[in-house]
Design a protein around this motif. Sequence first.
Motif, PDB file in Angstrom:
ATOM      1  N   VAL A   1      41.921  38.535  33.688  1.00 51.35           N
ATOM      2  CA  VAL A   1      40.813  39.183  34.399  1.00 51.35           C
ATOM      3  C   VAL A   1      39.644  39.378  33.426  1.00 51.35           C
ATOM      4  CG1 VAL A   1      40.161  41.012  36.017  1.00 51.35           C
ATOM      5  CG2 VAL A   1      42.543  40.321  35.855  1.00 51.35           C
ATOM      6  N   VAL A   2      39.141  38.269  32.938  1.00 47.19           N
ATOM      7  CA  VAL A   2      38.031  38.267  31.986  1.00 47.19           C
ATOM      8  C   VAL A   2      36.727  38.242  32.771  1.00 47.19           C
ATOM      9  CG1 VAL A   2      36.909  37.030  30.097  1.00 47.19           C
ATOM     10  CG2 VAL A   2      39.418  37.095  30.251  1.00 47.19           C
ATOM     11  N   ILE A   3      35.929  39.288  32.599  1.00 50.35           N
ATOM     12  CA  ILE A   3      34.681  39.472  33.341  1.00 50.35           C
ATOM     13  C   ILE A   3      33.513  39.105  32.430  1.00 50.35           C
ATOM     14  CG2 ILE A   3      33.245  41.132  34.586  1.00 50.35           C
ATOM     15  CD1 ILE A   3      35.853  42.766  35.032  1.00 50.35           C
ATOM     16  N   PRO A   4      32.648  38.192  32.853  1.00 45.48           N
ATOM     17  CA  PRO A   4      31.534  37.801  31.977  1.00 45.48           C
ATOM     18  C   PRO A   4      30.483  38.894  31.887  1.00 45.48           C
ATOM     19  CG  PRO A   4      31.285  36.753  34.119  1.00 45.48           C
ATOM     20  CD  PRO A   4      32.617  37.470  34.136  1.00 45.48           C
ATOM     21  N   ASP A   5      29.610  38.745  30.909  1.00 42.87           N
ATOM     22  CA  ASP A   5      28.507  39.693  30.745  1.00 42.87           C
ATOM     23  C   ASP A   5      27.599  39.667  31.971  1.00 42.87           C
ATOM     24  OD1 ASP A   5      29.437  40.231  28.191  1.00 42.87           O
ATOM     25  OD2 ASP A   5      28.053  38.824  27.222  1.00 42.87           O
ATOM     26  N   ASP A   6      26.959  40.792  32.240  1.00 45.71           N
ATOM     27  CA  ASP A   6      25.951  40.819  33.289  1.00 45.71           C
ATOM     28  C   ASP A   6      24.887  39.767  32.990  1.00 45.71           C
ATOM     29  OD1 ASP A   6      27.264  42.892  34.510  1.00 45.71           O
ATOM     30  OD2 ASP A   6      25.938  44.460  33.736  1.00 45.71           O
ATOM     31  N   GLY A   7      24.531  39.016  33.990  1.00 43.01           N
ATOM     32  CA  GLY A   7      23.518  37.980  33.821  1.00 43.01           C
ATOM     33  C   GLY A   7      24.075  36.599  33.568  1.00 43.01           C
ATOM     34  N   TYR A   8      25.368  36.507  33.237  1.00 42.50           N
ATOM     35  CA  TYR A   8      25.942  35.188  32.942  1.00 42.50           C
ATOM     36  C   TYR A   8      25.906  34.276  34.166  1.00 42.50           C
ATOM     37  CZ  TYR A   8      29.489  31.640  31.829  1.00 42.50           C
ATOM     38  OH  TYR A   8      30.161  30.465  31.638  1.00 42.50           O
ATOM     39  N   LEU A   9      26.334  34.787  35.306  1.00 39.01           N
ATOM     40  CA  LEU A   9      26.363  33.949  36.503  1.00 39.01           C
ATOM     41  C   LEU A   9      24.954  33.556  36.940  1.00 39.01           C
ATOM     42  CD1 LEU A   9      29.172  35.781  38.522  1.00 39.01           C
ATOM     43  CD2 LEU A   9      29.378  33.723  37.106  1.00 39.01           C
TER      44      LEU A   9
ATOM     45  N   ILE B   1      33.182  26.817  37.244  1.00 34.30           N
ATOM     46  CA  ILE B   1      33.706  27.999  36.549  1.00 34.30           C
ATOM     47  C   ILE B   1      34.294  28.991  37.549  1.00 34.30           C
ATOM     48  CG2 ILE B   1      32.118  27.879  34.571  1.00 34.30           C
ATOM     49  CD1 ILE B   1      30.603  30.232  35.948  1.00 34.30           C
ATOM     50  N   GLU B   2      35.136  29.869  37.017  1.00 34.30           N
ATOM     51  CA  GLU B   2      35.597  31.041  37.757  1.00 34.30           C
ATOM     52  C   GLU B   2      34.610  32.177  37.481  1.00 34.30           C
ATOM     53  OE1 GLU B   2      40.147  31.425  36.851  1.00 34.30           O
ATOM     54  OE2 GLU B   2      39.162  30.171  35.321  1.00 34.30           O
ATOM     55  N   PRO B   3      34.085  32.827  38.512  1.00 30.79           N
ATOM     56  CA  PRO B   3      33.198  33.968  38.256  1.00 30.79           C
ATOM     57  C   PRO B   3      33.874  35.070  37.454  1.00 30.79           C
ATOM     58  CG  PRO B   3      33.012  33.246  40.526  1.00 30.79           C
ATOM     59  CD  PRO B   3      34.168  32.497  39.934  1.00 30.79           C
ATOM     60  N   ILE B   4      35.180  35.202  37.623  1.00 33.12           N
ATOM     61  CA  ILE B   4      36.027  36.054  36.780  1.00 33.12           C
ATOM     62  C   ILE B   4      37.276  35.246  36.491  1.00 33.12           C
ATOM     63  CG2 ILE B   4      37.408  38.171  36.663  1.00 33.12           C
ATOM     64  CD1 ILE B   4      35.391  39.469  38.558  1.00 33.12           C
ATOM     65  N   GLN B   5      37.655  35.157  35.237  1.00 30.57           N
ATOM     66  CA  GLN B   5      38.827  34.351  34.895  1.00 30.57           C
ATOM     67  C   GLN B   5      40.101  35.168  35.103  1.00 30.57           C
ATOM     68  OE1 GLN B   5      38.097  32.792  30.867  1.00 30.57           O
ATOM     69  NE2 GLN B   5      37.510  30.855  31.821  1.00 30.57           N
ATOM     70  N   GLY B   6      40.874  34.803  36.121  1.00 33.31           N
ATOM     71  CA  GLY B   6      42.054  35.581  36.485  1.00 33.31           C
ATOM     72  C   GLY B   6      43.238  35.373  35.570  1.00 33.31           C
ATOM     73  N   GLU B   7      43.685  34.136  35.439  1.00 31.99           N
ATOM     74  CA  GLU B   7      44.871  33.840  34.636  1.00 31.99           C
ATOM     75  C   GLU B   7      44.662  34.209  33.173  1.00 31.99           C
ATOM     76  OE1 GLU B   7      48.842  32.310  34.258  1.00 31.99           O
ATOM     77  OE2 GLU B   7      47.632  32.749  36.016  1.00 31.99           O
ATOM     78  N   ALA B   8      43.429  34.160  32.720  1.00 35.30           N
ATOM     79  CA  ALA B   8      43.127  34.496  31.324  1.00 35.30           C
ATOM     80  C   ALA B   8      43.254  35.989  31.053  1.00 35.30           C
ATOM     81  CB  ALA B   8      41.721  34.024  30.965  1.00 35.30           C
TER      82      ALA B   8
ATOM     83  N   LEU C   1      32.545  37.755  47.846  1.00 38.44           N
ATOM     84  CA  LEU C   1      32.697  36.814  46.739  1.00 38.44           C
ATOM     85  C   LEU C   1      32.288  37.502  45.443  1.00 38.44           C
ATOM     86  CD1 LEU C   1      31.027  33.646  48.343  1.00 38.44           C
ATOM     87  CD2 LEU C   1      33.473  34.188  48.252  1.00 38.44           C
ATOM     88  N   ALA C   2      32.924  37.124  44.358  1.00 36.55           N
ATOM     89  CA  ALA C   2      32.588  37.746  43.072  1.00 36.55           C
ATOM     90  C   ALA C   2      31.178  37.401  42.623  1.00 36.55           C
ATOM     91  CB  ALA C   2      33.606  37.325  42.009  1.00 36.55           C
ATOM     92  N   VAL C   3      30.656  36.235  43.007  1.00 35.72           N
ATOM     93  CA  VAL C   3      29.290  35.864  42.609  1.00 35.72           C
ATOM     94  C   VAL C   3      28.258  36.800  43.211  1.00 35.72           C
ATOM     95  CG1 VAL C   3      29.753  33.417  42.148  1.00 35.72           C
ATOM     96  CG2 VAL C   3      29.187  34.153  44.481  1.00 35.72           C
TER      97      VAL C   3
ATOM     98  N   ILE D   1      29.570  25.006  40.892  1.00 35.76           N
ATOM     99  CA  ILE D   1      30.782  25.168  41.689  1.00 35.76           C
ATOM    100  C   ILE D   1      31.482  26.433  41.231  1.00 35.76           C
ATOM    101  CG2 ILE D   1      32.976  24.153  42.404  1.00 35.76           C
ATOM    102  CD1 ILE D   1      31.878  21.414  41.613  1.00 35.76           C
ATOM    103  N   ALA D   2      31.627  27.398  42.142  1.00 32.06           N
ATOM    104  CA  ALA D   2      32.296  28.663  41.830  1.00 32.06           C
ATOM    105  C   ALA D   2      33.700  28.646  42.410  1.00 32.06           C
ATOM    106  CB  ALA D   2      31.507  29.833  42.392  1.00 32.06           C
ATOM    107  N   ASP D   3      34.694  28.736  41.548  1.00 31.52           N
ATOM    108  CA  ASP D   3      36.090  28.805  41.976  1.00 31.52           C
ATOM    109  C   ASP D   3      36.412  30.266  42.290  1.00 31.52           C
ATOM    110  OD1 ASP D   3      38.829  28.970  42.252  1.00 31.52           O
ATOM    111  OD2 ASP D   3      39.283  27.634  40.587  1.00 31.52           O
ATOM    112  N   GLU D   4      36.361  30.598  43.574  1.00 32.75           N
ATOM    113  CA  GLU D   4      36.629  31.964  44.047  1.00 32.75           C
ATOM    114  C   GLU D   4      38.024  32.070  44.664  1.00 32.75           C
ATOM    115  OE1 GLU D   4      34.717  34.789  44.128  1.00 32.75           O
ATOM    116  OE2 GLU D   4      32.608  34.180  43.876  1.00 32.75           O
ATOM    117  N   ILE D   5      38.930  31.201  44.268  1.00 36.58           N
ATOM    118  CA  ILE D   5      40.254  31.164  44.885  1.00 36.58           C
ATOM    119  C   ILE D   5      41.017  32.460  44.630  1.00 36.58           C
ATOM    120  CG2 ILE D   5      42.498  29.985  44.791  1.00 36.58           C
ATOM    121  CD1 ILE D   5      40.759  27.378  44.286  1.00 36.58           C
TER     122      ILE D   5
END
Length: 410
Positions: A209-217, A200-207, A247-249, A232-236
Amino acid sequence: MTVATGRSLRSSAELIRAEEPVLAHNYHPLPVVVARAEGAWVEDVEGRRYLDMLAGYSALNFGHRHPALIEAAHRQLDQLTLTSRAFHNDRLAAFAESVAALTGLDMVLPMNTGAEAVESAVKVARKWAYEVKGVPDGRATIVVAADNFHGRTTTIVSFSTDETARAGFGPFTPGFRVVPYNDLAALEAAVDETTAAVLIEPIQGEAGVVIPDDGYLRGVRKVTRRAGCLFIADEIQSGLGRTGRTLAVEHEDVVPDVVLLGKALGGGIVPVSAVVARREVLEVLRPGEHGSTFGGNPLAAAVGSAVVELLETGEFQRRAREAGVLLRDGLSALVGKGVRGFRARGLWAGVDIDPALGTGREISESLMREGILVKDTHGSTIRLAPPLTITNEDLRMALGTLESVLRKGA
């Protein structure tokens, strides 16, 4: 005014027309022809200046032509640029050591582009599943999130939910399970004894900049540990200072098994990417099973090492946090005044424009005419991702210009 380009004087309009018959039409760029750049600013062939609020989708986190990175590249260009991995080179060990230390992981697989890093991680995760976890050969699965963006290779678009990226490119690679993003219950239900990894992306950029709820990661980390599979964290796009942490994680104090880096790792100078992982994971690769002629080349290693040195000071992460407050405050003031909502972390924001004012493309074109470069994503959403070196004054100017454009309408 026009400037010399190639063998003749050519204007922006002439250069854009010249591309039409000779370049594949896989992009729809804004009609600006950039010729020079410095810091957060670029200049077109006629000498018009624009504030870059996209930064190469985070490839230019440190701005255009950062002096330390340019110096590292120049110095290495005078020494050695490529050996291939048929031989060792004198820059690679230091680069790998610095990247491993930066991420808190053990081993590094150097590649070139973000998509290559993702493809490499898919291969490594499957091999790890067969050799370490004991999944029967050919049955490994990888769980991914809907609305993801990990690249556009055949395997990667196989698990994309973006029909523009998929249509006409099948048959697709099997072995992926798609679940809604930010839905731990759905993710846990999709994981079973065949699961090699959750990617997963810790934050979805192309979508947008979709930020998940606190606690999701943290939840993803717990699920993968219980299931005995890799995280696997895609931090590209999200990594290397963009969100205010390296890192966003790190916003949830999570350490994945594998981190994927790219874009900013090359400092906007050369393509550099890396799969960084626990030793147990990357040690499944043996000579001849995976490779890259340019991966880990001396020039890339020199620039990548210089990037890590910049991040080690914490200056850029701190700058993203501080300027991120200004960005959020400025966008908050525009909600209800042409902005329907936004999501922001550090110097990264997805801004939902009132569709009545125009599409994201139309708003981007209007901003371009006012000297601000942004890029649209889906519908009427635009992304803001300026270099981390942007000044407060320039950021305020960009926000003021956005307000003006929204007031006028696209």
